[in-house]
Design a protein around this motif. Sequence first.
Motif, short mmCIF file in Angstrom:
data_model
loop_
_atom_site.label_atom_id
_atom_site.label_comp_id
_atom_site.label_asym_id
_atom_site.label_seq_id
_atom_site.Cartn_x
_atom_site.Cartn_y
_atom_site.Cartn_z
N SER A 31 -113.73 -23.72 42.09
CA SER A 31 -113.10 -24.42 43.20
C SER A 31 -111.74 -23.81 43.48
O SER A 31 -111.06 -23.29 42.58
CB SER A 31 -112.96 -25.90 42.88
N LYS A 32 -111.34 -23.85 44.73
CA LYS A 32 -110.01 -23.38 45.11
C LYS A 32 -108.96 -24.37 44.67
O LYS A 32 -107.88 -23.99 44.26
CB LYS A 32 -109.95 -23.16 46.62
N SER A 33 -109.30 -25.62 44.75
CA SER A 33 -108.40 -26.66 44.28
C SER A 33 -109.18 -27.93 44.04
O SER A 33 -110.26 -28.13 44.62
CB SER A 33 -107.26 -26.90 45.28
N GLU A 46 -104.04 -41.05 51.02
CA GLU A 46 -102.88 -40.25 50.67
C GLU A 46 -103.11 -39.43 49.41
O GLU A 46 -103.87 -39.84 48.52
CB GLU A 46 -101.65 -41.15 50.46
N LEU A 47 -102.43 -38.32 49.34
CA LEU A 47 -102.51 -37.47 48.16
C LEU A 47 -101.86 -38.17 46.97
O LEU A 47 -100.78 -38.73 47.08
CB LEU A 47 -101.81 -36.14 48.41
N VAL A 48 -102.53 -38.11 45.82
CA VAL A 48 -101.96 -38.60 44.57
C VAL A 48 -101.51 -37.41 43.72
O VAL A 48 -100.35 -37.30 43.35
CB VAL A 48 -102.98 -39.45 43.80
N ALA A 49 -102.44 -36.52 43.44
CA ALA A 49 -102.12 -35.35 42.62
C ALA A 49 -103.21 -34.31 42.83
O ALA A 49 -104.37 -34.67 43.08
CB ALA A 49 -102.02 -35.71 41.15
N ARG A 50 -102.86 -33.04 42.70
CA ARG A 50 -103.87 -31.99 42.86
C ARG A 50 -103.40 -30.70 42.21
O ARG A 50 -102.20 -30.48 42.00
CB ARG A 50 -104.15 -31.72 44.34
N PHE A 51 -104.38 -29.88 41.88
CA PHE A 51 -104.14 -28.49 41.55
C PHE A 51 -104.31 -27.71 42.84
O PHE A 51 -105.36 -27.81 43.48
CB PHE A 51 -105.15 -28.00 40.51
N ASN A 52 -103.31 -26.95 43.24
CA ASN A 52 -103.44 -26.20 44.46
C ASN A 52 -104.07 -24.84 44.18
O ASN A 52 -104.48 -24.55 43.05
CB ASN A 52 -102.08 -26.05 45.16
N GLY A 54 -102.96 -21.94 43.83
CA GLY A 54 -102.29 -21.10 42.85
C GLY A 54 -102.32 -21.65 41.45
O GLY A 54 -101.76 -21.05 40.52
N GLY A 55 -102.98 -22.78 41.28
CA GLY A 55 -103.07 -23.39 39.96
C GLY A 55 -101.93 -24.30 39.62
O GLY A 55 -101.89 -24.90 38.54
N ASN A 56 -100.97 -24.41 40.53
CA ASN A 56 -99.85 -25.33 40.29
C ASN A 56 -100.26 -26.74 40.68
O ASN A 56 -101.26 -26.97 41.35
CB ASN A 56 -98.63 -24.90 41.11
N THR A 57 -99.45 -27.71 40.28
CA THR A 57 -99.76 -29.11 40.56
C THR A 57 -98.80 -29.68 41.59
O THR A 57 -97.64 -29.28 41.69
CB THR A 57 -99.69 -29.95 39.28
N ASN A 58 -99.32 -30.60 42.37
CA ASN A 58 -98.52 -31.37 43.32
C ASN A 58 -98.76 -32.85 43.04
O ASN A 58 -99.91 -33.25 42.80
CB ASN A 58 -98.93 -31.07 44.77
N SER A 62 -94.39 -41.14 44.43
CA SER A 62 -94.54 -42.48 43.86
C SER A 62 -95.19 -42.48 42.48
O SER A 62 -95.15 -43.49 41.78
CB SER A 62 -95.35 -43.37 44.80
N VAL A 63 -95.80 -41.36 42.09
CA VAL A 63 -96.50 -41.33 40.80
C VAL A 63 -95.88 -40.36 39.81
O VAL A 63 -96.32 -40.28 38.66
CB VAL A 63 -98.00 -41.00 40.97
N VAL A 64 -94.86 -39.64 40.23
CA VAL A 64 -94.22 -38.67 39.35
C VAL A 64 -93.69 -39.38 38.10
O VAL A 64 -93.04 -40.43 38.19
CB VAL A 64 -93.08 -37.94 40.08
N GLY A 65 -94.00 -38.79 36.95
CA GLY A 65 -93.56 -39.37 35.69
C GLY A 65 -94.50 -40.41 35.13
O GLY A 65 -94.35 -40.82 33.97
N ARG A 66 -95.48 -40.84 35.92
CA ARG A 66 -96.43 -41.86 35.46
C ARG A 66 -97.85 -41.32 35.40
O ARG A 66 -98.62 -41.70 34.52
CB ARG A 66 -96.39 -43.08 36.39
N PHE A 67 -98.21 -40.46 36.34
CA PHE A 67 -99.57 -39.92 36.41
C PHE A 67 -99.55 -38.45 36.01
O PHE A 67 -98.59 -37.73 36.31
CB PHE A 67 -100.12 -40.02 37.83
N THR A 68 -100.63 -38.03 35.38
CA THR A 68 -100.76 -36.62 35.00
C THR A 68 -102.16 -36.14 35.35
O THR A 68 -103.15 -36.77 34.93
CB THR A 68 -100.52 -36.42 33.50
N ILE A 69 -102.23 -35.04 36.08
CA ILE A 69 -103.53 -34.45 36.40
C ILE A 69 -103.80 -33.31 35.43
O ILE A 69 -102.88 -32.57 35.05
CB ILE A 69 -103.57 -33.95 37.87
N SER A 70 -105.04 -33.21 34.99
CA SER A 70 -105.44 -32.12 34.10
C SER A 70 -106.87 -31.73 34.44
O SER A 70 -107.54 -32.41 35.22
CB SER A 70 -105.33 -32.55 32.63
N ARG A 71 -107.32 -30.63 33.87
CA ARG A 71 -108.68 -30.18 34.21
C ARG A 71 -109.29 -29.42 33.05
O ARG A 71 -108.59 -28.89 32.19
CB ARG A 71 -108.66 -29.29 35.45
#
Length: 114
Positions: A31-33, A46-52, A54-58, A62-71
């Motif tokens: 997948s591209k992202s 609305e966007l919560v979190a994603r790998f873009n 380039g492999g970086n995260t966005n 409102s969720v920074v510091g509370r939510f973590t995306i991983s794969r």
Amino acid sequence: QVQLVESGGGLVQPGGSLRLSCEASGHFFSSKSMGWFRQAPGKQRELVARFNGGGNTNYADSVVGRFTISRDNVKNTVYLQMNSLKPEDTAVYYCIAVIDRSYWGQGTQVTVSS
């Protein structure tokens, strides 16, 4: 055909945690992202979190510091660890994978309430 299967939603008290999973299946190389959106009643998705691409995260502010995306690339699975949940996090959470086009999961309900 690509399918996204989400799991892990439910009812949790404020301050609690949940972990969402989304597994992508089908005939594709990579997948591209991948990421997560959410939609609360009466609001836009609305966007919560994603790998873009380039492999970086966005993350949504409102969720920074509370939510973590991983794969897990081997399993084609993306996770969303949600901690310190608040009532305003209540929404249907959707997984998205961008491959040849955007694919969406069916959504999983997250309810944060005492």
